[in-house]
Structures are given as C-alpha cells and as structure tokens.
Design an enzyme around this catalytic site. Structure first.
Site, mmCIF file in Angstrom:
data_model
loop_
_atom_site.group_PDB
_atom_site.id
_atom_site.type_symbol
_atom_site.label_atom_id
_atom_site.label_comp_id
_atom_site.label_asym_id
_atom_site.label_seq_id
_atom_site.Cartn_x
_atom_site.Cartn_y
_atom_site.Cartn_z
ATOM 1 N N GLU A 193 0.811 -1.229 0.000
ATOM 2 C CA GLU A 193 0.000 0.000 0.000
ATOM 3 C C GLU A 193 0.843 1.278 0.000
ATOM 4 O O GLU A 193 0.530 2.215 -0.711
ATOM 5 C CB GLU A 193 -0.951 0.007 1.197
ATOM 6 C CG GLU A 193 -2.021 -1.065 1.100
ATOM 7 C CD GLU A 193 -3.027 -0.998 2.241
ATOM 8 O OE1 GLU A 193 -3.748 0.002 2.344
ATOM 9 O OE2 GLU A 193 -3.057 -1.944 3.053
ATOM 10 N N HIS A 244 7.221 -26.397 4.686
ATOM 11 C CA HIS A 244 6.559 -27.581 4.124
ATOM 12 C C HIS A 244 6.133 -27.366 2.679
ATOM 13 O O HIS A 244 5.515 -28.246 2.081
ATOM 14 C CB HIS A 244 5.337 -27.949 4.973
ATOM 15 C CG HIS A 244 5.712 -28.401 6.351
ATOM 16 N ND1 HIS A 244 5.931 -29.712 6.682
ATOM 17 C CD2 HIS A 244 5.951 -27.687 7.472
ATOM 18 C CE1 HIS A 244 6.267 -29.809 7.957
ATOM 19 N NE2 HIS A 244 6.293 -28.580 8.457
ATOM 20 N N LYS A 271 -13.576 -0.670 -4.162
ATOM 21 C CA LYS A 271 -14.713 -0.386 -3.270
ATOM 22 C C LYS A 271 -15.826 0.333 -4.039
ATOM 23 O O LYS A 271 -17.000 0.006 -3.889
ATOM 24 C CB LYS A 271 -14.251 0.487 -2.092
ATOM 25 C CG LYS A 271 -13.380 -0.265 -1.095
ATOM 26 C CD LYS A 271 -13.028 0.609 0.092
ATOM 27 C CE LYS A 271 -12.097 -0.126 1.030
ATOM 28 N NZ LYS A 271 -11.704 0.626 2.207
HETATM 29 C C1 F6R Z 1 -6.164 1.917 3.953
HETATM 30 C C2 F6R Z 1 -6.031 0.523 4.274
HETATM 31 C C3 F6R Z 1 -7.092 -0.442 3.828
HETATM 32 C C4 F6R Z 1 -8.367 -0.297 4.674
HETATM 33 C C5 F6R Z 1 -9.396 -1.358 4.275
HETATM 34 C C6 F6R Z 1 -10.636 -1.354 5.137
HETATM 35 O O1 F6R Z 1 -5.182 2.668 4.619
HETATM 36 O O2 F6R Z 1 -5.072 0.155 4.901
HETATM 37 O O3 F6R Z 1 -6.556 -1.737 3.923
HETATM 38 O O4 F6R Z 1 -8.051 -0.430 6.027
HETATM 39 O O5 F6R Z 1 -9.773 -1.146 2.937
HETATM 40 O O6 F6R Z 1 -11.166 -0.084 5.297
HETATM 41 P P1 F6R Z 1 -11.505 0.429 6.764
HETATM 42 O O7 F6R Z 1 -10.224 0.354 7.524
HETATM 43 O O8 F6R Z 1 -11.973 1.827 6.607
HETATM 44 O O9 F6R Z 1 -12.555 -0.494 7.292
#
Ligand code: F6R
Length: 358
Positions: free
Chosen positions: A236, A252, A350
């Site tokens: 990320e 393994h 998303k």
């Molecule tokens: C962003 C990050 C992502 C979010 C994940 C879930 O910095 O690390 O992995 O954490 O998409 O979103 P949240 O944390 O808002 O539930």
C-alpha cells in the site's frame, strides 16, 4: 538528514505518511489513556472472541492474536468476510473494527452480530458503522478521523488490548504499555530522518530493497502478523509487490519455490523476522531457511525483534518490528517516487462494488 533531503522526502510523501508512522507510540499512549474510562459490557464465559475487520483495520486483531494467544483464556477468532461464523451466538463477544465505518464486510458482520444478539462493540472513526451502532444501542469506541486506516494502527489496536485486559482475557499492566511506548519512541527516533541517514536502518534497507520483490518470513508466534503487516505496507505505501509467510508452514511448501529459475529469483529479496521467544524449533528452522535461501536471493536480511525478554517486553518487541517495516515501506515509496498515502486501486474496487450493490 539535511534540510534539502527532508524537503525532497516530503515533495513525494505529500500525505506525510512518515509523520504518521513516527506518531505510532503517541497514538498508543493517547488511546490507552482514553480506554481507562471506557466501561465495556460485562463478558462472561469462554466463548471465542471474534474480531472483524479488513486490511488496515484487521491488522490490529491479528497482532492481538499473536501477542496474547499463548496466555489468553479464550481463543481469538479473526473474521475477514461478510458474515460471522456459524458458531457465533449470544454468548460470543464480537468486536467490529472499521476505521472508515463504511467497509461492507464489517457492516455485514455487524448486522449478523445484531441478529444473533452477540455482545458487540464497535471500533471506528464514524461512517455507517457508527450510525448503525448508535441506532442499535451498541457501544462505540470512537477513534480520531482523518488518517489512512493503516496509519491509525495505534488507535485501532490499543482498544482491543484495553478490552481483553478489562475482560480479564489477558490482563495488561500500565507498565507494559509504558515500556513499549518508551522503546518505540527511541526506535522511531532512530529510523526517522532527524539524524544521519546512514544511521536509519529503515532508510538503508529501503535502498537495498529498491527494484526487488520482497519475501517476508516470520515465525508462527509473536511476529506472524508483523510479517503480514510488512507485506501490506510494502503493497500500500510503496506500491510494490511483497509476500509474507510463516515458519513452520513455509518449510513444508514455499521453501521449494526458491528452486525456481534464476531469471525469476534474481529479483527476490528475503527478510526474516525473528523473535527471541519463538519456539526453539521455529528459531532453528528460520535460521536454516535463511542459510538455504540467502545464496539464492538477490539480497537478504535477518531482523531480530528488539526489547526485553518475557511477557513484559512482548509488546515492545512486536512494535519494534512493526516500526521497522512501516518506516522502510515509506522510504521505499519515496525511492520509487510514489506518494505513500493514495491507494487508488483499493478505492476503485470499493467504488465498483458499491455501484453494483446500488
Ligand atoms: C487503507 C487501508 C485499507 C483499509 C481497508 C478497510 O489505509 O489500509 O486496507 O483499512 O480497505 O477499510 P476500513 O479500515 O476503513 O474499514
């Protein structure tokens, strides 16, 4: 580091991810203090504790599992899908963690928990999860908004530690936290750009990793999720490919992958994370893996967690590894000329799923 070097860093790291990484010990300290006055609902019995979360909001639960699993009087079950496991019922405590409060998987689990009358607590900065929890009369631990979730690790992980302590699942002494914070501050200072860059192990490691695909191996113990955190931070922050695995399992299967054509492994870099209290066979196994893989990889490093032995130093040791990975990922991002903060593809996934839902 010179003023020009710092300016060059922040020209790329416009979201100031470096500052957020440096801030981890402060976040833990503030959240631990805030948790003092939080009164969770009473929790009886020995049903597994379910912690739901995704990505940067899931890692806190994973670290909690690694930290407490050998002493906790109940198992920790981590849920990273849209629904709770079938065994969850009114005796099963559930903690739903979503930094934004808008993550579909966690919202799904939260609705499940309500339906099945599980004693539930929410950890979030707001969003639909906070609204739905307020509506249902579910207790919410509110964390400060405005950070990328992965940079809110201290704010998301510390409430879990506070809760297991208050429930007597794994009592945590203030001194344990204070020790971890003191140690983490020293480490953060060392890795930050405030001194001579040659002294920042994280910066030097980032330079060595540049252009490589990283494999992070940890023991299946305290540093299991730490290895995974390194991977996710490389993905990320540095927008680079990285893989994590744990010993003994990797001994393994994955170990054979290093016999792949040289053309492929020519760019592989091995990072082994070791804790002095890993099971003795895990310690010996990781050493053997390192010995075997080192000549095959294009670079390698063995990293020992830093801190006192024993339960009292466990959190400090865990954080020492997290910090090195977090700093390294930010420096690697800058080496690649990538701003560590934006995560465009994650946001797009998303959005696309949200559009299909509508
Ligand atoms: C962003 C990050 C992502 C979010 C994940 C879930 O910095 O690390 O992995 O954490 O998409 O979103 P949240 O944390 O808002 O539930």
């Amino acid at each position: 580091m010179s003023h020009e070097d710092l300016t060059r860093h922040y020209r790329v790291d416009t979201g100031k991810m470096l500052d957020l990484v440096i801030n981890l010990p402060d976040q833990i300290e503030e959240t631990w203090r805030a948790m003092k006055t939080f009164k969770p609902p009473a929790m009886k019995g020995t049903a597994p504790l379910i912690v739901c979360g995704m990505g940067g909001s899931a890692i806190g639960g994973m670290l909690l599992r690694d930290l407490i699993q050998h002493d906790a009087r109940v198992p920790i079950y981590l849920e990273s899908t849209y629904a709770l496991p079938a065994f969850a019922d009114r005796s099963t405590p559930v903690i739903c963690v979503s930094y934004s409060g808008n993550t579909a998987e966690v919202l799904g689990c939260f609705q499940n928990a309500l339906m099945r009358k599980c004693p539930t607590i929410v950890v979030t900065s707001g969003g639909a999860l906070a609204d739905e929890a307020d509506l249902a009369g579910v207790r919410v631990i509110r964390v400060p908004a405005g950070m990328p979730p992965r940079a809110a690790l201290g704010a998301l992980f510390t409430p879990l530690l506070g809760l297991v302590s208050k429930w007597g699942i794994y009592p945590v002494a203030d001194e344990e936290i204070a020790l971890a914070i003191r140690k983490s501050r020293k480490i953060a200072e060392k890795y930050s750009l405030s001194g001579d860059p040659v002294d920042s192990r994280a910066l030097q490691l980032a330079k060595r990793i540049y252009g490589k695909t990283v494999f992070i191996y940890g023991g299946d113990g305290l540093l299991r999720a730490a290895a995974y955190r390194w991977k996710c931070q490389f993905n990320e922050n540095a927008k680079s490919m990285a893989f994590a695995n744990t010993f003994p399992e990797l001994g393994h299967n994955e170990i054979m992958g290093w016999d792949c054509p040289e053309r492929l492994r020519g760019d592989f870099f091995l990072i082994v994370l070791r804790d002095a209290e890993d099971h003795p066979r895990v310690q010996r196994g990781l050493e053997a893996v390192f010995r075997m893989v080192e000549p095959l990889a294009s670079g390698s490093v063995l990293i020992e967690s830093e801190g006192d032995k024993g339960r009292g130093g466990r959190l400090a040791r865990l954080l020492s590894c997290i910090l090195l990975g977090d700093f390294t990922s930010v420096y690697l991002a800058v080496e690649y000329g990538k701003d560590p903060t934006p995560i465009e593809k994650i946001d797009r996934i998303k959005e696309e799923l949200k559009m299909e839902d509508a």
